[in-house]
Motif scaffolding. Sequence first.
Motif, PDB file in Angstrom:
ATOM      1  N   TYR A 134     -26.380  30.342  -9.736  1.00  0.00           N
ATOM      2  CA  TYR A 134     -25.263  30.609 -10.706  1.00  0.00           C
ATOM      3  C   TYR A 134     -24.510  31.997 -10.322  1.00  0.00           C
ATOM      4  N   HIS A 135     -23.397  32.045 -10.530  1.00  0.00           N
ATOM      5  CA  HIS A 135     -22.839  33.557 -10.444  1.00  0.00           C
ATOM      6  C   HIS A 135     -22.942  34.863 -10.964  1.00  0.00           C
ATOM      7  N   SER A 136     -23.384  34.471 -11.896  1.00  0.00           N
ATOM      8  CA  SER A 136     -23.572  36.077 -12.668  1.00  0.00           C
ATOM      9  C   SER A 136     -25.088  35.539 -14.199  1.00  0.00           C
ATOM     10  N   GLU A 137     -25.287  36.358 -14.023  1.00  0.00           N
ATOM     11  CA  GLU A 137     -26.799  36.967 -14.827  1.00  0.00           C
ATOM     12  C   GLU A 137     -26.748  36.178 -16.645  1.00  0.00           C
ATOM     13  N   ARG A 138     -25.521  36.584 -16.559  1.00  0.00           N
ATOM     14  CA  ARG A 138     -24.709  35.769 -17.903  1.00  0.00           C
ATOM     15  C   ARG A 138     -24.851  34.235 -18.193  1.00  0.00           C
ATOM     16  N   GLU A 139     -23.828  34.012 -16.911  1.00  0.00           N
ATOM     17  CA  GLU A 139     -24.027  32.442 -16.978  1.00  0.00           C
ATOM     18  C   GLU A 139     -25.359  31.773 -16.133  1.00  0.00           C
ATOM     19  N   TRP A 140     -26.309  32.849 -16.111  1.00  0.00           N
ATOM     20  CA  TRP A 140     -27.575  31.837 -16.059  1.00  0.00           C
ATOM     21  C   TRP A 140     -28.192  31.912 -17.082  1.00  0.00           C
ATOM     22  N   PHE A 141     -28.010  32.906 -18.040  1.00  0.00           N
ATOM     23  CA  PHE A 141     -28.891  32.464 -19.077  1.00  0.00           C
ATOM     24  C   PHE A 141     -28.240  31.591 -20.442  1.00  0.00           C
ATOM     25  N   ALA A 142     -26.949  31.687 -20.304  1.00  0.00           N
ATOM     26  CA  ALA A 142     -26.472  30.279 -21.340  1.00  0.00           C
ATOM     27  C   ALA A 142     -27.111  29.003 -20.705  1.00  0.00           C
ATOM     28  N   LYS A 143     -26.653  28.625 -18.989  1.00  0.00           N
ATOM     29  CA  LYS A 143     -27.410  27.238 -18.566  1.00  0.00           C
ATOM     30  C   LYS A 143     -28.678  26.813 -18.832  1.00  0.00           C
ATOM     31  N   SER A 144     -29.591  28.655 -19.158  1.00  0.00           N
ATOM     32  CA  SER A 144     -31.051  28.298 -19.559  1.00  0.00           C
ATOM     33  C   SER A 144     -31.112  27.961 -20.375  1.00  0.00           C
ATOM     34  N   ARG A 145     -30.209  28.200 -21.044  1.00  0.00           N
ATOM     35  CA  ARG A 145     -30.243  27.897 -23.590  1.00  0.00           C
ATOM     36  C   ARG A 145     -30.515  25.940 -23.194  1.00  0.00           C
ATOM     37  N   ARG A 146     -29.000  25.481 -22.338  1.00  0.00           N
ATOM     38  CA  ARG A 146     -28.567  24.533 -22.267  1.00  0.00           C
ATOM     39  C   ARG A 146     -29.366  23.615 -21.561  1.00  0.00           C
ATOM     40  N   LEU A 147     -30.117  24.050 -20.568  1.00  0.00           N
ATOM     41  CA  LEU A 147     -31.589  23.120 -20.008  1.00  0.00           C
ATOM     42  C   LEU A 147     -32.074  23.093 -21.227  1.00  0.00           C
ATOM     43  N   HIS A 148     -32.492  23.663 -22.214  1.00  0.00           N
ATOM     44  CA  HIS A 148     -33.486  23.110 -23.298  1.00  0.00           C
ATOM     45  C   HIS A 148     -32.965  22.159 -24.040  1.00  0.00           C
ATOM     46  N   VAL A 149     -31.286  22.089 -24.167  1.00  0.00           N
ATOM     47  CA  VAL A 149     -30.813  21.116 -25.444  1.00  0.00           C
ATOM     48  C   VAL A 149     -30.754  20.316 -24.650  1.00  0.00           C
ATOM     49  N   LEU A 150     -30.350  20.222 -23.587  1.00  0.00           N
ATOM     50  CA  LEU A 150     -30.464  18.346 -22.419  1.00  0.00           C
ATOM     51  C   LEU A 150     -31.652  17.926 -22.445  1.00  0.00           C
ATOM     52  N   GLU A 151     -32.981  18.531 -22.784  1.00  0.00           N
ATOM     53  CA  GLU A 151     -34.128  18.306 -22.664  1.00  0.00           C
ATOM     54  C   GLU A 151     -34.779  17.583 -23.732  1.00  0.00           C
ATOM     55  N   ASP A 152     -34.056  18.469 -24.782  1.00  0.00           N
ATOM     56  CA  ASP A 152     -34.301  17.736 -26.322  1.00  0.00           C
ATOM     57  C   ASP A 152     -33.497  15.794 -26.831  1.00  0.00           C
ATOM     58  N   ARG A 153     -32.266  16.401 -25.873  1.00  0.00           N
ATOM     59  CA  ARG A 153     -31.333  14.792 -25.975  1.00  0.00           C
ATOM     60  C   ARG A 153     -32.134  13.939 -25.073  1.00  0.00           C
ATOM     61  N   LEU A 154     -32.597  14.147 -23.905  1.00  0.00           N
ATOM     62  CA  LEU A 154     -33.426  13.669 -23.331  1.00  0.00           C
ATOM     63  C   LEU A 154     -34.717  13.264 -23.612  1.00  0.00           C
ATOM     64  N   GLU A 155     -35.836  13.738 -24.719  1.00  0.00           N
ATOM     65  CA  GLU A 155     -36.597  13.168 -24.902  1.00  0.00           C
ATOM     66  C   GLU A 155     -36.429  12.614 -25.930  1.00  0.00           C
ATOM     67  N   ARG A 156     -35.790  12.857 -26.739  1.00  0.00           N
ATOM     68  CA  ARG A 156     -34.896  11.600 -28.295  1.00  0.00           C
ATOM     69  C   ARG A 156     -34.681  10.400 -27.266  1.00  0.00           C
ATOM     70  N   VAL A 157     -33.796  10.527 -26.270  1.00  0.00           N
ATOM     71  CA  VAL A 157     -33.358   9.235 -26.354  1.00  0.00           C
ATOM     72  C   VAL A 157     -34.212   8.446 -25.492  1.00  0.00           C
ATOM     73  N   ARG A 158     -35.197   9.328 -24.792  1.00  0.00           N
ATOM     74  CA  ARG A 158     -36.339   8.378 -24.048  1.00  0.00           C
ATOM     75  C   ARG A 158     -37.571   7.697 -25.148  1.00  0.00           C
ATOM     76  N   ALA A 159     -37.278   8.215 -26.285  1.00  0.00           N
ATOM     77  CA  ALA A 159     -38.254   7.722 -27.171  1.00  0.00           C
ATOM     78  C   ALA A 159     -37.262   6.464 -27.482  1.00  0.00           C
ATOM     79  N   ASP A 160     -36.684   6.714 -27.931  1.00  0.00           N
ATOM     80  CA  ASP A 160     -35.832   4.810 -28.410  1.00  0.00           C
ATOM     81  C   ASP A 160     -35.897   4.395 -27.422  1.00  0.00           C
ATOM     82  N   TRP A 161     -35.362   4.714 -25.934  1.00  0.00           N
ATOM     83  CA  TRP A 161     -35.286   3.681 -25.320  1.00  0.00           C
ATOM     84  C   TRP A 161     -37.059   3.227 -24.825  1.00  0.00           C
TER      85      TRP A 161
END
Length: 542
Positions: A134-161
């Motif tokens: 990533y271009h900056s540490e600020r973007e790196w930190f924002a994407k690290s938080r988004r990674l947790h959000v996507l992992e939670d969504r993926l876990e819920r969708v996988r459980a439904d599947w």
Amino acid sequence: MGGLREVAASFVVPGPSGVAIRSGLKGLTRQDETVLRQVGGLLGSLASRDLKVRCAAGTAHDSEQWARRKRALTGDSSSRWAGGITRATHDQWALARRGQLAHMQSLRAGVDTITHRLAQPVGAKGSKGSPGGYHSEREWFAKSRRLHVLEDRLERVRADWEAGRVRVVRGGKKLARARHHLQAAGLSEARWRLRWQAERWFLQADGESGKRYGNETIRISPGGELSIKLPAPLADLANAPHGRYVLAARVSFRHRGEQWADRVTAHRAVAYRIHHDTDRGRWYATASWQIPPVQTVPLETARAGGLVGVDMNADHLAAWRLDQHGNPVGAPRRFDYTLTGTAQHRDAQIRHALIRLLHWAVRHHLALAVEDLDFAADKTREKHGHRKRFRKLISGLPTARLRARLVSMAAELGVAVVTVDPAYTSRWGAQHWQKPLTSKNRKPTRHDAAAVAIGRRALGCAIRRRTAPPPHDRSDRAGHRTVLARPDTLGREGPRPRIPGPRTRSVPPGRGAKAGDQSAHNRSGHTAEHEPWTQDSLPLSP
């Protein structure tokens, strides 16, 4: 070239497997509309109840449960209505299941992309096919938080599947959410309620071969008389024998009307759907039936006389005619359309552009070559990052709709459609064809050059051009070929054939014994000239 992916083989697209036509119901009385609303509302409530049962069964659903669902609906409607409802709800569950799988794959791709980029140093440049950091540490930190959000969504969708759960809204999720944002949607509460009820009605019936006019539930005679078999609770509304209600409107199918009349006269299956457009205040009847698969022409037959390469873009179709050897013929063509306004306007623009393209191909008796585009994996924000304009561009391209309409319309006009792999067509087309095709009176764009590349790939030719002959001050005196050979010509990539003869001052060099040996040219240990020549002895006898 080792980093390039393998290009898939071209193929002729099969024709459509079904037909759907629509006609407006004009002349309906107030009683007719009342009956349609009551029938649609009753059957819609039964469909909602059955969909709940089907979703609760999940992947454990079997034929015995299907039979129980049908028996539970038969008493409140009829056997045919119950069969149509159960089939429709099962198809709706299966569609939601496929959408759930696609959503899970999209989330997994986003998680993998973010995980890879977070592992790279901040500011690291990516390589071909692999994104960097990533271009900056600020973007790196924002994407690290988004990674947790996507992992939670993926876990819920996988459980439904895994549990077989799907989330379906009869009437549409978009319309359901608009209830809480009426001002943004431009709707009043009464107007939203009317549209919501109309979307949840159920007024459709599958066809039955051998039955009168191809359908026992919703029947349209060759003369245009429309009648409906009323459900048991509404049998008192019948105005015709056997519990049927005949509407005052007459149905007339302008498009494919002769085909439809032939089917209903022969009592072949035709499915019908009646729906209400609340914005226009009109009722419509849609007839559909299956057609036998169209026999596609062989690929070599489609290539025989050349074809038209077509490059699809956000606002136009770029097309160029090619002969059977892959040479561009004439000038490029451009078929414009706009993707703004209402959905009906966008659809009409696409149809108008396609029909002009097809009429041009029919005049020249040529097939079409198009790319097999699928931007499903390229629309994610994780892949393209800050390139919002590019993500918006590819999201707006109507690839699926344009492909489906092109195949359907081309089948009617007898035009074959060849699909090619879209890999590197725009890049190689601009590299090898844009500049050579540019002249004083013609300025081809990258899209025009991409159309040439698409057409050459469909013809089985290499996208690159032949090398132009060297100047006359070179040793071979402009002896290279420039005419393109057919793809099946043996030795088309090999050296020129050897022309025997002596090497003298009056004969140009390069025609010696090793003129066809490319390994002998300009290499140590070899001579590119002719071996010593000796005059044969004259015969002693005549």
